[in-house]
Write a protein that holds these residues in place. Structure first.
Motif, mmCIF file in Angstrom:
data_model
loop_
_atom_site.group_PDB
_atom_site.id
_atom_site.type_symbol
_atom_site.label_atom_id
_atom_site.label_comp_id
_atom_site.label_asym_id
_atom_site.label_seq_id
_atom_site.Cartn_x
_atom_site.Cartn_y
_atom_site.Cartn_z
ATOM 1 N N LEU B 132 44.945 40.111 33.169
ATOM 2 C CA LEU B 132 43.558 39.810 33.522
ATOM 3 C C LEU B 132 42.664 41.008 33.908
ATOM 4 O O LEU B 132 41.716 41.225 33.563
ATOM 5 C CB LEU B 132 43.800 38.971 34.986
ATOM 6 N N ARG B 136 39.241 42.211 32.079
ATOM 7 C CA ARG B 136 37.888 42.422 33.185
ATOM 8 C C ARG B 136 37.259 43.741 32.783
ATOM 9 O O ARG B 136 36.180 43.723 32.496
ATOM 10 C CB ARG B 136 38.538 42.531 34.485
ATOM 11 N N SER B 140 33.828 44.201 31.344
ATOM 12 C CA SER B 140 32.664 44.896 32.249
ATOM 13 C C SER B 140 32.319 46.024 31.382
ATOM 14 O O SER B 140 30.819 46.398 31.551
ATOM 15 C CB SER B 140 33.347 45.214 33.607
#
Ligand SMILES: Nc1ncnc2c1ncn2[C@@H]1O[C@H](COP(=O)(O)OP(=O)(O)O)[C@@H](O)[C@H]1O
Ligand SMILES: [Mg+2]
Lengths: 246, 373
Positions: B132, B136, B140
């Motif tokens: 995860l 992420r 981003s």
């Protein structure tokens, strides 16, 4: 007070486990060169008494000397003077016969040459040449016991403690075991032997009968039979347990 | 001296004839080496990932591409059927799924904050968390890139994007082996000496030979050193094997002094051998002693910072770890391996560890009497 002829002496020797008294005020004197028997049923306290004399267990009260040494203060010195065969088989099953002899001889401080001699001597005496290199676990039980006896004697101790040495052994092997005991006694070794076989008590010079931690009789087998007017030790034992036992 | 040697020789003979003991001696390091190679790898790579792309525009394909471009993710398949996710996770075929909603690129262009959904298989919580995190990061970055482009092309507003650069000291590529091997060394020097010395003493007690030894003139120190020296040598031998494999096969770097490590290991062995003696005095069978040894070991390991970093523990537990000799040795070994620390920097751990060792060893030796209970 020390008499040169008394080699084991106890005075009101007592051992308690919690509130249970396993050995209760036992006083005995054993002479040098004697075969002294301790007869009693299972749980009578024979092992506990022998362990105290060997310095394995502290007494709760009372006194005792072995070879003139105090069992409370000089237990390590006593260990040089005694041979002990516990009620459990005390050789290493996963070592060979030779290795067991080598080990115990080494522990008693014998040198290489002496160890080698002992190995030969024992194998001749017990006729166990074919077994020398087999695992001790593979020996017949009677032979195991005789080997254990031989290792307990490696350092020629003046006193030998045997705790039920013949339990579980067939009568013929028992007889050859006792022959070894007699040989040793004839050489001047004092032998202290416990048993629950009543017939074996006849082989002892002197005998003490134990019940529930107390000593209820002490004498030669002959005098005991005479005194209680019984034909065999079997009857003497039965009579004493009924009369004096708790 | 001769008596001690007699005892040592007999002990070695017995060790190599005792099956349960051999199993421990040989299996423990093998398992440890296996652990070193897979199970504990906290680096997460090649997570199989399913992509559900409802948008199918250049921008969504660019997003997929940026996932695909990393070592961490393997794109197994593209689909537009959401039910596939559940199905494939149940069959262990994918560990993560990314759902790109319809109108993803249009919404992003209009600053409407489109919502991508990441679905992660949580069975292996550790991997899930790490996956995860990676995803992420990628998302981003992606957003940063496009926002910058979009803003630049239209109008300028004050978007401050904080740029973070990371630099990891001592374990630069976060290779887990580099961290694991020292831990494994510590565990090895705990399990082997503690278990084996406890088991072999209790075995003699169980069989009755200990009673026989106790009526011989063999002194307590001769008896115990005869028992312990073989296990001490074995422990060092296995330490050597595990470290060699770690260094040659797993390429971990040992930055400190081997001599220092050996000396401190010797001090630590006072603790573990001492615990072994202690366990043998309070148990009556080999099974009991194995059980007690395992139990204490788990407790020691949990409180050592091996699995759970000490800083992450509740304060009370953190304080309790100061009572755990293994905690000090764990820090020492890690520091020697990774930072190449010299004794001067390790005194803070070495002193309490030595005190614990002396205390535990002395108490155990006194508790071990040449008497039967
Ligand atoms: N370590 C001990 N703890 C508690 N009780 C014991 C212990 N050793 C022996 N006993 C008890 O003392 C009694 C005498 O035991 P023991 O001396 O072994 O008898 P024997 O050898 O004559 O069979 C038994 O009832 C036994 O249960
Ligand atoms: Mg008995």
């Amino acid at each position: 007070m020390k008499s040169p002829d008394i080699i084991v002496k106890t005075e009101n020797l007592t051992r308690q486990f919690g509130r249970f008294t396993a050995v209760n005020q036992v006083s005995i004197r054993i002479n040098r060169g004697e075969i002294f028997g301790f007869l009693g049923a299972n749980g009578a306290g024979k092992t506990t008494l022998i362990r105290m004399l060997c310095g394995l267990l502290k007494p709760s009260s009372g006194e005792a000397t072995v070879a003139g040494l105090d069992i409370k203060r000089e237990s390590e010195k006593i260990k040089q003077k005694i041979g002990y065969m516990s009620q459990h088989f005390s050789l290493y099953n996963d070592l060979t016969v030779k290795e067991n002899i080598e080990f115990y001889a080494g522990i008693y401080g014998l040198n290489r040459k002496q160890i080698f001699q002992k190995q030969n001597e024992i194998s001749k005496q017990l006729q166990m040449e074919p077994y020398l290199d087999s695992r001790t676990s593979d020996l017949p039980l009677g032979l195991k016991q005789r080997l254990a006896l031989a290792t307990a004697l490696l350092h020629n101790p003046p006193i030998l403690f045997l705790d039920e040495p013949t339990s579980g052994v067939d009568p013929r092997a028992r007889r050859s075991f006792w022959e070894l005991i007699y040989q040793k006694a004839a050489q001047g070794t004092t032998i202290f032997v416990t048993t629950h076989f009543i017939d074996e008590s006849e082989y002892c010079h002197r005998l003490s009968i134990m019940d529930n931690g107390r000593m209820i009789a002490i004498d030669t087998p002959e005098s005991m039979k005479k005194r209680y007017k019984k034909k065999s030790m079997q009857e003497v034992f039965g009579f004493l347990i009924r009369e004096k036992g708790i | 001296m001769q008596r001690m040697l007699t005892m040592i020789r007999k002990e070695f003979r017995q060790i190599f004839r005792d099956r349960p003991m051999l199993v421990i001696i040989f299996i423990v390091p093998v398992i440890q080496l296996l652990i070193m190679s897979f199970a504990f790898t906290s680096e997460v790579k090649h997570i199989s990932c399913l992509i559900v792309d409802f948008d199918n525009t250049p921008m969504s394909r660019d997003l997929i591409h940026s996932l695909h471009h990393t070592e961490q993710f393997d794109l197994t398949e593209m689909t537009t059927d959401i039910r596939q996710i559940d199905e494939r996770m149940k069959r262990w075929q994918v560990q993560m799924a990314l759902i790109i909603p319809p109108h993803f690129s249009r919404d992003l262009e209009r600053h409407l904050n489109p919502q991508c959904q990441l679905i992660v298989d949580g069975v292996d919580g550790n991997t899930a968390g790490v996956a995860l995190g990676y995803a992420r990061g990628i998302l981003s970055n992606f957003q940063e890139k496009w926002t910058a482009e979009l803003t630049a092309s239209s109008f300028h507003n004050d978007v401050h994007i904080i740029q973070m650069t990371e630099r990891m000291l001592y374990n630069p590529d976060l290779r887990s082996q580099q961290f694991m091997v020292p831990g494994i060394v510590v565990i090895l020097l705990t399990i082997l000496p503690m278990m084996l010395s406890a088991m072999s003493l209790v075995k003699e007690k169980e069989v009755g030979t200990l009673e026989q030894l106790m009526v011989t003139p063999l002194k307590r120190y001769q008896l115990l050193s005869g028992k312990l020296i073989p296990f001490l040598l074995l422990s060092f031998f296995e330490l050597f094997i595990v470290m060699s494999v770690g260094i040659t096969v797993f390429k971990i770097s040992m930055n400190g002094s081997y001599l220092l490590l050996a000396c401190l290991a010797l001090i630590y062995l006072m603790t573990t051998l001492g615990l072994g003696i202690f366990i043998s005095t309070i148990t009556h069978s080999q099974q009991q002693s194995m059980f007690v040894a395992w139990f204490s070991m788990i407790f020691l390991i949990l409180m050592s910072g091996f699995f759970i970093p000490i800083e992450n523990m509740p304060l009370l537990l953190q304080k309790l770890t100061y009572l755990n000799p293994m905690r000090y040795f764990m820090t020492i070994v890690r520091d020697i391996f990774q930072k190449g620390s010299s004794l001067r920097f390790l005194l803070k751990e070495a002193i309490p560890m030595t005190l614990f060792g002396l205390m535990i060893f002395t108490l155990s030796v006194f508790k071990f009497q040449k008497r039967v209970q």
